[in-house]
Scaffold this motif. Structure first.
Motif, PDB file in Angstrom:
ATOM      1  N   UNK A 261       0.835  -1.205   0.000  1.00  0.00           N
ATOM      2  CA  UNK A 261       0.000   0.000   0.000  1.00  0.00           C
ATOM      3  C   UNK A 261       0.872   1.258   0.000  1.00  0.00           C
ATOM      4  N   UNK A 262       1.902   1.282   0.848  1.00  0.00           N
ATOM      5  CA  UNK A 262       2.765   2.461   0.937  1.00  0.00           C
ATOM      6  C   UNK A 262       3.476   2.730  -0.390  1.00  0.00           C
ATOM      7  N   UNK A 263       3.987   1.673  -1.009  1.00  0.00           N
ATOM      8  CA  UNK A 263       4.691   1.845  -2.277  1.00  0.00           C
ATOM      9  C   UNK A 263       3.737   2.258  -3.388  1.00  0.00           C
ATOM     10  N   UNK A 264       2.524   1.714  -3.389  1.00  0.00           N
ATOM     11  CA  UNK A 264       1.521   2.128  -4.372  1.00  0.00           C
ATOM     12  C   UNK A 264       1.116   3.588  -4.154  1.00  0.00           C
ATOM     13  N   UNK A 265       1.199   4.046  -2.916  1.00  0.00           N
ATOM     14  CA  UNK A 265       0.853   5.436  -2.600  1.00  0.00           C
ATOM     15  C   UNK A 265       2.038   6.381  -2.836  1.00  0.00           C
ATOM     16  N   UNK A 266       3.179   5.848  -3.253  1.00  0.00           N
ATOM     17  CA  UNK A 266       4.349   6.683  -3.492  1.00  0.00           C
ATOM     18  C   UNK A 266       5.153   6.999  -2.245  1.00  0.00           C
ATOM     19  N   UNK A 267       4.858   6.318  -1.129  1.00  0.00           N
ATOM     20  CA  UNK A 267       5.583   6.544   0.136  1.00  0.00           C
ATOM     21  C   UNK A 267       6.753   5.559   0.213  1.00  0.00           C
ATOM     22  N   UNK A 268       7.815   5.851  -0.546  1.00  0.00           N
ATOM     23  CA  UNK A 268       8.905   4.887  -0.689  1.00  0.00           C
ATOM     24  C   UNK A 268       9.639   4.643   0.627  1.00  0.00           C
ATOM     25  N   UNK A 269       9.887   5.683   1.389  1.00  0.00           N
ATOM     26  CA  UNK A 269      10.631   5.510   2.648  1.00  0.00           C
ATOM     27  C   UNK A 269       9.864   4.604   3.608  1.00  0.00           C
ATOM     28  N   UNK A 270       8.562   4.846   3.739  1.00  0.00           N
ATOM     29  CA  UNK A 270       7.736   3.982   4.598  1.00  0.00           C
ATOM     30  C   UNK A 270       7.698   2.574   4.041  1.00  0.00           C
ATOM     31  N   UNK A 271       7.558   2.460   2.719  1.00  0.00           N
ATOM     32  CA  UNK A 271       7.524   1.142   2.090  1.00  0.00           C
ATOM     33  C   UNK A 271       8.791   0.358   2.346  1.00  0.00           C
ATOM     34  N   UNK A 272       9.959   1.034   2.248  1.00  0.00           N
ATOM     35  CA  UNK A 272      11.242   0.359   2.493  1.00  0.00           C
ATOM     36  C   UNK A 272      11.319  -0.129   3.938  1.00  0.00           C
ATOM     37  N   UNK A 273      10.889   0.697   4.868  1.00  0.00           N
ATOM     38  CA  UNK A 273      10.922   0.305   6.284  1.00  0.00           C
ATOM     39  C   UNK A 273      10.018  -0.898   6.541  1.00  0.00           C
ATOM     40  N   UNK A 274       8.834  -0.900   5.919  1.00  0.00           N
ATOM     41  CA  UNK A 274       7.901  -2.014   6.108  1.00  0.00           C
ATOM     42  C   UNK A 274       8.420  -3.306   5.478  1.00  0.00           C
ATOM     43  N   UNK A 275       9.087  -3.196   4.319  1.00  0.00           N
ATOM     44  CA  UNK A 275       9.686  -4.390   3.701  1.00  0.00           C
ATOM     45  C   UNK A 275      10.739  -4.988   4.632  1.00  0.00           C
ATOM     46  N   UNK A 276      11.572  -4.135   5.227  1.00  0.00           N
ATOM     47  CA  UNK A 276      12.596  -4.626   6.161  1.00  0.00           C
ATOM     48  C   UNK A 276      11.952  -5.278   7.383  1.00  0.00           C
ATOM     49  N   UNK A 277      10.877  -4.688   7.898  1.00  0.00           N
ATOM     50  CA  UNK A 277      10.183  -5.287   9.043  1.00  0.00           C
ATOM     51  C   UNK A 277       9.554  -6.625   8.664  1.00  0.00           C
ATOM     52  N   UNK A 278       9.019  -6.706   7.453  1.00  0.00           N
ATOM     53  CA  UNK A 278       8.407  -7.961   7.001  1.00  0.00           C
ATOM     54  C   UNK A 278       9.447  -9.067   6.909  1.00  0.00           C
ATOM     55  N   UNK A 279      10.637  -8.734   6.420  1.00  0.00           N
ATOM     56  CA  UNK A 279      11.693  -9.741   6.296  1.00  0.00           C
ATOM     57  C   UNK A 279      12.153 -10.248   7.664  1.00  0.00           C
TER      58      UNK A 279
END
Length: 607
Positions: A261-279
């Motif tokens: 959702x964050x990456x689709x919304x253009x929120x790359x920094x939040x998206x990167x943080x969430x990807x790291x948390x998911x991993x």
């Protein structure tokens, strides 16, 4: 055989344990605290019933806030204690919890094998939210296998038994699960309606885990509806909830869903943080979570311009997704598979790998068709299975003391259900035939103008959202009236049918060919710009000129047509303007001598 509501309340441990169960969904923290207090009191008083219900409440709490490995020993102990005192309601609920453990571990067939044998007796001895818990678990097992038709039937029945008056908060769980199933089949607006009801209901509960799951499902809906920016409000709310038993639990944290959702919304920094948390987050063997993580990582790599890395991220999930449209891992939803192949196609397109991009887009289209079929089956089968449950309950209530009568009633029910299934099949076949008649032109076999009017807005919106071209060609057969005047309408019909056959034979599966009216035709070409469309229609013109027709002793050859082309990048405001622009180009083609294909800004091409 006793029921929960009929147990003696003389024991302090049992009273506390009963209260703990009732608060399981209303106030999760208070529920587990009471259950532990009840366990201590029951042990001091040698109260097996109190101990059993306390273990049951703790086990179910751990299913939501802990792990299956933590919950299973509590539920197993509860089931053994209930069996020792012949307490069937508790025994069934403990068995239902163990089935849910298997489901949470990704053992979907085993979970269904565990819970289905409990269903018949459960309908007899369980009441209100207890019955809802059992029916909802059966629904979840079916849902995990992609069998939405059965899942809907059990969830709707569970909702009837677990309304706000008797559900002790469990109705909010069912709103969440109904919405989850609706979004799996693509009914996002209806899913949002249930989610809003569930979130409103959560305002009166103290259950942050349930609230977080409702919000995550709303994030999915809004993202799929291309409203990811709106979803960021819910992403922030979920992230603000604490981890653990006082908040969102410790498993199924949905970081990957929020990252998408964050990456689709253009929120790359939040998206990167969430990807790291998911991993970094612990997870059970749930295919959807693994594939969504790969998608999120691929989206992040793509937004950073690392397209080869994006493809490698998707490759990690390929063993789960499968290479085709049927060989996915068990438990992987069609919704996630559709998303995976769409993203994969887009990445290949960025890498200018046209052939794999088209191949994965075809798989995406096939999965969308399968998803639509699943939705259709779900509507009919939900009604059929809900009827089965209602009728079965009536028979059990009326004849619970007469085993033979119950068996006869079940046989009658199976016969009636088989008849209903046949009727549903007949209705589906009839509806399909009627639908074909409504949207097909009988003479040419092409779609008609009604279908064009229904399809064009959706195709136009998709092209705008994906920043891809949608080309439209309006084609008019040259000198068609002269053929009709000389040889009659039968000859004209022959030419129209032949041209329809030509279009069907030389169009892509994604193209939409329609009879626009009279001797006019319209061709929609997704992911195609005006120049490519002009080349394609010119090729059709060459093929049409090669056609020969023997009519009343004469041979008609050298037939031609005129065509106007436009695409959504040249007419970006509306579907109507796109058609209007193509029609204007057709008029110019006729004025310049016919037998040509014209488009705005394109070099004139004549045959």
């Amino acid at each position: 055989m006793s029921r929960f509501g009929e147990l003696s309340t003389s024991s302090k441990g049992l009273r506390l344990a009963r209260k703990a169960w009732q608060l399981l969904h209303q106030d999760s923290a208070r529920s587990v605290a009471l259950a532990r207090e009840a366990l201590e009191a029951a042990r001091q008083g040698a109260d097996i019933a109190g101990e059993a219900w306390a273990h049951l409440a703790i086990g179910w709490h751990l299913l939501y806030f802990g792990t299956p490995a933590e919950a299973a020993p509590e539920l197993t102990t509860a089931q053994q204690q209930f069996e020792s005192i012949h307490e069937r309601a508790g025994y069934i609920l403990a068995g239902t919890g163990l089935a849910r453990c298997l489901w949470r571990e990704g053992k979907f067939p085993a979970s269904l094998d565990q819970v289905l044998p409990l269903r018949e007796e459960g309908l007899q001895v369980l009441r209100h939210e207890q019955r809802g818990v059992m029916l909802n678990t059966i629904a979840g097992c079916y849902s995990a296998q992609g069998r939405s038709e059965q899942a809907f039937a059990y969830m709707y029945q569970a909702l009837r038994d677990s309304g706000p008056t008797h559900g002790h908060g469990f109705d909010a769980v069912l709103y969440c699960n109904l919405a989850h199933e609706l979004l799996q089949i693509g009914d996002y607006h209806e899913a949002l309606r249930y989610l809003d009801q569930g979130i409103t209901r959560c305002h009166h509960l103290n259950n942050p885990r349930l609230l977080s799951v409702l919000l995550i499902n709303r994030v999915i809906c809004l993202t799929e509806l291309d409203r990811a920016q709106e979803a960021m409000l819910d992403v922030s709310r979920v992230r603000s909830l604490p981890i653990g038993s006082q908040g969102r639990g410790t498993l199924a944290m949905s970081y990957e869903t929020m990252a998408i959702a964050a990456l689709r919304a253009g929120e790359r920094a939040i998206g990167r943080e969430l990807v790291e948390q998911a991993r970094a987050a612990p997870r059970e063997d749930i295919p959807d979570e693994h594939v969504e993580l790969a998608i999120a990582a691929a989206l992040l790599a793509g937004q950073e311009g690392r397209w080869p890395d994006a493809l490698r991220e998707l490759d990690r999930a390929l063993p789960l997704v499968g290479a085709g449209d049927t060989d996915a891992a068990e438990g992987l939803s069609l919704r996630v598979r559709c998303m995976y192949f769409l993203i994969r196609s887009e990445i290949h397109e960025q890498l200018r790998d046209t052939e794999p991009a088209l191949a994965h887009m075809r798989i995406w289209q096939q999965l969308h068709v399968a998803r639509a079929h699943m939705a259709s089956r779900a509507r009919y089968q939900a009604a059929a299975l809900q009827t089965e449950l209602i009728r079965l309950q009536h028979k059990l209530d009326e004849q619970s003391s007469q085993r033979r009568a119950t068996e006869r009633a079940r046989a009658e029910l199976e016969t009636a259900n088989a008849q209903l299934s046949r009727k549903i099949a007949e209705v589906q076949a009839l509806q399909q035939a009627l639908h074909e008649q409504a949207v097909r032109d009988a003479l040419t076999g092409l779609f008609n103008r009604r279908y064009l009017n229904e399809t064009l807005p959706t195709a136009f919106a998709l092209a705008q959202r994906e920043h891809q071209g949608l080309a439209v060609a309006i084609i008019d057969l040259d000198h068609f009236k002269a053929v009709n005047d000389r040889y009659g309408h039968g000859a004209g019909d022959t030419l129209l049918a032949a041209f329809g056959k030509l279009l069907l034979a030389h169009c892509r599966k994604s193209d939409v060919a329609c009879r626009y009216g009279g001797e006019e035709f319209c061709l929609l070409m997704p992911r195609t710009d005006a120049a490519a469309a002009q080349r394609k229609v010119n090729a059709l013109l060459v093929l049409w000129r090669q056609q020969r027709f023997d009519i009343e002793g004469d041979t008609l050859t050298g037939l031609s047509f005129s065509a106007g082309i436009c695409d959504s990048q040249r007419a970006p405001l509306s579907p109507h303007m796109l058609l209007q622009a193509a029609d204007q180009q057709l008029l110019v083609a006729k004025q310049h001598g016919r037998s040509r294909v014209l488009g705005p800004g394109l070099t004139e091409s004549a045959s």
